[in-house]
Design a protein around this motif. Structure first.
Motif, PDB file in Angstrom:
ATOM      1  N   GLY A   2       0.796  -1.394  -0.052  1.00 22.03           N
ATOM      2  CA  GLY A   2      -0.122   0.041   0.152  1.00 22.03           C
ATOM      3  C   GLY A   2       0.716   1.227  -0.135  1.00 22.03           C
ATOM      4  N   SER A   3       2.174   1.079   0.010  1.00 21.24           N
ATOM      5  CA  SER A   3       3.084   2.274  -0.011  1.00 21.24           C
ATOM      6  C   SER A   3       3.007   3.063  -1.371  1.00 21.24           C
ATOM      7  CB  SER A   3       4.413   1.873   0.521  1.00 21.24           C
ATOM      8  OG  SER A   3       4.323   1.374   1.738  1.00 21.24           O
ATOM      9  N   VAL A   4       2.994   4.329  -1.452  1.00 21.93           N
ATOM     10  CA  VAL A   4       3.259   5.151  -2.731  1.00 21.93           C
ATOM     11  C   VAL A   4       4.568   5.698  -2.723  1.00 21.93           C
ATOM     12  CG1 VAL A   4       2.174   6.960  -3.762  1.00 21.93           C
ATOM     13  CG2 VAL A   4       0.756   5.563  -2.657  1.00 21.93           C
ATOM     14  N   TYR A  56      -5.023   7.235  -0.215  1.00 24.90           N
ATOM     15  CA  TYR A  56      -4.320   7.436  -1.347  1.00 24.90           C
ATOM     16  C   TYR A  56      -3.566   5.757  -1.610  1.00 24.90           C
ATOM     17  CZ  TYR A  56      -0.216   7.830   1.784  1.00 24.90           C
ATOM     18  OH  TYR A  56       0.781   7.514   2.794  1.00 24.90           O
ATOM     19  N   ASP A  57      -3.702   5.226  -0.461  1.00 24.02           N
ATOM     20  CA  ASP A  57      -3.272   3.838  -0.857  1.00 24.02           C
ATOM     21  C   ASP A  57      -4.528   2.782  -1.349  1.00 24.02           C
ATOM     22  OD1 ASP A  57      -4.851   4.162   1.401  1.00 24.02           O
ATOM     23  OD2 ASP A  57      -4.109   2.482   2.339  1.00 24.02           O
ATOM     24  N   LEU A  85      -4.855   4.474  -9.322  1.00 26.90           N
ATOM     25  CA  LEU A  85      -3.575   5.303  -9.507  1.00 26.90           C
ATOM     26  C   LEU A  85      -3.605   6.515 -10.271  1.00 26.90           C
ATOM     27  CD1 LEU A  85      -0.799   4.802  -8.325  1.00 26.90           C
ATOM     28  CD2 LEU A  85      -0.103   3.682 -10.236  1.00 26.90           C
ATOM     29  N   ARG A 118       2.638   2.284  -6.697  1.00 26.35           N
ATOM     30  CA  ARG A 118       2.216   2.029  -5.461  1.00 26.35           C
ATOM     31  C   ARG A 118       2.481   0.389  -5.047  1.00 26.35           C
ATOM     32  NH1 ARG A 118      -3.540   3.786  -4.775  1.00 26.35           N
ATOM     33  NH2 ARG A 118      -3.884   2.821  -6.730  1.00 26.35           N
ATOM     34  N   ARG A 176       2.323  -3.635  -3.962  1.00 28.34           N
ATOM     35  CA  ARG A 176       1.314  -4.497  -3.715  1.00 28.34           C
ATOM     36  C   ARG A 176       1.772  -5.740  -3.133  1.00 28.34           C
ATOM     37  NH1 ARG A 176      -3.339  -1.499  -2.859  1.00 28.34           N
ATOM     38  NH2 ARG A 176      -4.051  -0.822  -4.571  1.00 28.34           N
TER      39      ARG A 176
END
Length: 691
Positions: free
Chosen positions: A501-503, A529-530, A534, A560, A562
């Motif tokens: 989930g990090s961007v 935003y996670d 996108l 992002r 996954r």
């Protein structure tokens, strides 16, 4: 001669001089009382010429001379009466009966005192300086044109700069129209301008309030003929045209005729924008009451103004053309869409345009990893775009060798140094020779199986990481030297966690990532935003960037992370024993069956596992580990702690061995070796097709 006789002679001569001055001096003389009324004057200047001195005596000076700023001038003259400080060289505007143009006079005044010191009034002199002031005004307009026109590299803005410089100082209304193809960077057509050539109105300026326009700015039009406008674009000669209501050409262009009448314009000065017998456009200048008509001097000035503006538009056209070509080259050199694995979504983004020297890339690597690359090259135009393309190609080529980010950056730096050396060897007359080549780049490798990212940076392009808990971090990676710079510092790597989930945001302009890293930055205020799509997230980040940021064109990657499916990979530690080859083959067979891999691919994979494990046990250093990964392709990896790289050999007929990697190369779509601090990994990739 006796003393009394000398005094008498002096008095007589003074009186005679005064009479001569008032009767025949070529400039105006005035004696004023303390109420600023005329006591005596001569009639040498145009405002009073033809009038008798008797009918003007006793009237205020401002009425006698018809001074436009009468009350202001009277305040100045009263100050002379009170302070005794002379007024010298003050220019006033004067209206002369029968002359449509205002004239300019230089006024000088001195206080008069009697022998006892009592103020008697003022003595004033008036000199006609109309020609001088008009020339100064023309020079001022020309200086304004030279100072203001051509400051930007936008041909349409050059027209706006011209209009702003001539209104109201030179014209009451100014209109600029440029050949439409010139605005797009094409070569201007030769004169005479072909009939029906489209022109765009790029500028309109008027000192008149609420003046209707025949055509709004931005309108593309074709000039009807014959008119003074089409004639000027045919012979490239300026024209001063009195606007009589009965002029036959007005009926050819009703919208312009209506606008001229609404503005009560009485004179048109039309000047072509031309350069070397080519037509770039047209300047139309109008004067309305009470402004005087254009004269021959105005026409000569307008030609100079148009010549300077035409040069500015042509320079801007060259820039537009080069920028268009550079942008086209950039689009051809950059990927159209990101390449990413299922565990990493990525989107490309450009902010405020397309910098020809900026690039982005996503490169699939072995082991379900993805390389993220963003860079920028110094300079502008086509040279920056081509250099960018060369560096991007080098990064792609080096990534195929599975180099560590710091090693890849070091080799990319060597390439950039070589490109800079080639530039320095260009002929002395080549302008590119004087442009210093530098480039910044960030190269990061995301590994979904470990949930980490390894990165090396040249310059200052550190990315920003938005974590699922809305914490925004900037990886602490030592910045290496810019590519092709003279610094000899080594490149370093940093490894950081990238949870699901990090961007990650990589940008070619560090001001964007700096803004995102702020406590109030967009990554903190964009909700969810996670989990958002996108592309929607990309738009939200752009909207949230402050207007005051002042960024130029920038290339951006938003990615992002996954999680990789736990059932998508399997690994086994193998003992340093020959029997481990059969064990590895058996485990691989069972895993491929669970994954429902087609029989042919499964059979080939078993052979690959057998050969790679055999090589690792025979030539490598324990421990040995086998890993299978099912992603876009089927990946087989065998790790050991040795540093010796395997290499493919073509065994001779009598050789009993040496065919292992040759067999692997025939069965696999791709294969290679990558090194880590703890050893090496030999890998293969095969296309996947389900049963």
């Amino acid at each position: 001669m006796a003393y009394d006789d000398a005094d008498r002679l002096m008095d007589e001569m003074s009186a005679s001089l005064l009479e001569v001055l008032f009767s025949s001096a070529p400039f105006g003389l005035h004696l004023l009382d303390t109420e600023l009324r005329v006591v005596r004057l001569n009639t040498a200047v145009p405002p009073v010429r033809g009038s008798s001195a008797d009918e003007l005596t006793g009237r205020p000076l401002r009425e006698v001379l018809r001074i436009a700023e009468g009350s202001e001038v009277e305040d100045l003259l009263r100050n002379v009466l009170e302070s005794g400080e002379a007024l010298r060289g003050h220019v006033v505007r004067v209206r002369v009966e029968g002359d449509p143009q205002e004239r300019y006079f230089e006024l000088t005044a001195q206080r008069l005192l009697n022998p006892e010191g009592r103020v008697l009034g003022l003595a004033g002199a008036v000199i006609d300086v109309t020609d001088r002031e008009r020339e100064h005004a023309r020079v001022g307009v020309l200086e304004a044109i030279r100072r203001r026109v051509g400051r930007t590299l936008d041909p349409s803005v050059s027209g706006e700069e011209l209009a702003g410089a001539v209104v109201p100082e030179f014209a009451d209304v100014a209109i600029v129209e440029v050949v439409d193809s010139v605005l797009r960077g094409d070569d201007p057509p030769l004169a005479p301008l072909p009939p029906g050539t489209p022109l765009m109105r790029t500028a309109f300026r008027s000192r008149l309030d609420d003046l209707p326009q025949a055509h709004p700015v931005g309108t593309i039009l074709r000039l009807p003929a014959p008119t003074p406008f089409t004639q000027a674009l045919t012979d490239l000669r300026p024209r001063v045209v009195p606007l009589h209501p009965s002029a036959p050409w007005l009926s050819v262009d009703p919208p312009r005729a209506t606008a001229m009448r609404a503005a009560r314009c009485h004179t048109l000065l039309v000047v072509p924008l031309a350069l070397r017998d080519t037509v770039l456009g047209l300047v139309s200048l109008y004067r309305a009451e009470p402004s005087p008509p254009f004269d021959a001097d105005d026409r000569r000035l307008a030609v100079e103004l148009a010549a300077h503006t035409a040069l500015g538009i042509d320079n801007a056209r060259h820039y537009v053309r080069e920028h268009t070509v550079a942008a086209l080259v950039q689009r051809r050199l950059l990927p159209r869409r990101p390449e990413s694995h299922t565990s990493l979504q990525a989107a490309f983004l450009t902010v405020t345009g397309a910098d020809p020297g900026a690039w982005y890339d996503t490169i699939p690597l072995s082991g379900a990893r993805t390389a993220l690359v963003v860079g920028r090259v110094s300079g502008q135009g086509l040279n920056a775009a081509t250099t960018m393309g060369r560096l991007r190609t080098v990064v792609r080529s080096l990534s195929a060798f599975d180099l560590a980010p710091d090693e890849l950056m070091a080799r990319l730096h060597d390439t950039a140094v070589e490109l800079a050396s080639e530039r320095a060897d260009l002929p002395l007359g080549d302008p590119l020779r004087c442009e210093t080549l530098t480039a910044d780049c960030v190269y990061a490798v995301h590994d979904p199986l470990t949930g980490t990212c390894v990165m090396a940076v040249a310059g200052s392009l550190t990315p920003v990481v938005g974590l699922p808990d809305r914490t925004v971090t900037v990886p602490d990676c030592p910045a290496g030297p810019s590519l092709a710079s003279r610094e000899d510092a080594p490149f370093a790597t940093v490894e950081f966690e990238v949870p699901e989930g990090s961007v990650l945001v990589f940008a070619s302009d560090p001001r964007i990532t700096s803004s995102l890293a702020l406590s109030s930055g967009p990554l903190r205020v964009v909700p969810d935003y996670d989990r958002r799509p996108l592309r929607e997230l990309c738009d939200a980040l752009v909207y949230a960037l402050p207007d005051s940021l002042g960024t130029g064109d920038a290339a951006v990657i938003v990615a992002r992370a996954r999680s990789f499916s736990p059932g998508g990979f399997a690994s086994w530690r193998l003992d340093a024993d020959p029997s481990s080859v059969a064990i590895a083959r058996d485990r691989a067979r069972k895993q491929l069956t669970d994954w429902q891999v087609d029989p042919e691919t499964a059979y080939n994979t078993e052979l690959i596992v057998s050969e790679l494990v055999t090589n690792a046990l025979k030539y490598g250093v324990p421990p040995v580990e086998l890993r299978l990964i099912r992603d876009r392709t089927l990946t087989c990896e065998v790790r050991d702690s040795g540093s010796a790289a395997p290499h493919l050999r073509h065994a001779r007929v009598v050789d009993e061995g040496g065919r292992g990697l040759f067999i692997v190369s025939q069965l696999a779509h791709a294969w290679g070796t990558r090194f880590t601090p703890s050893g090496k990994t030999t890998w293969t990739e095969q296309p996947l097709s389900q049963r």
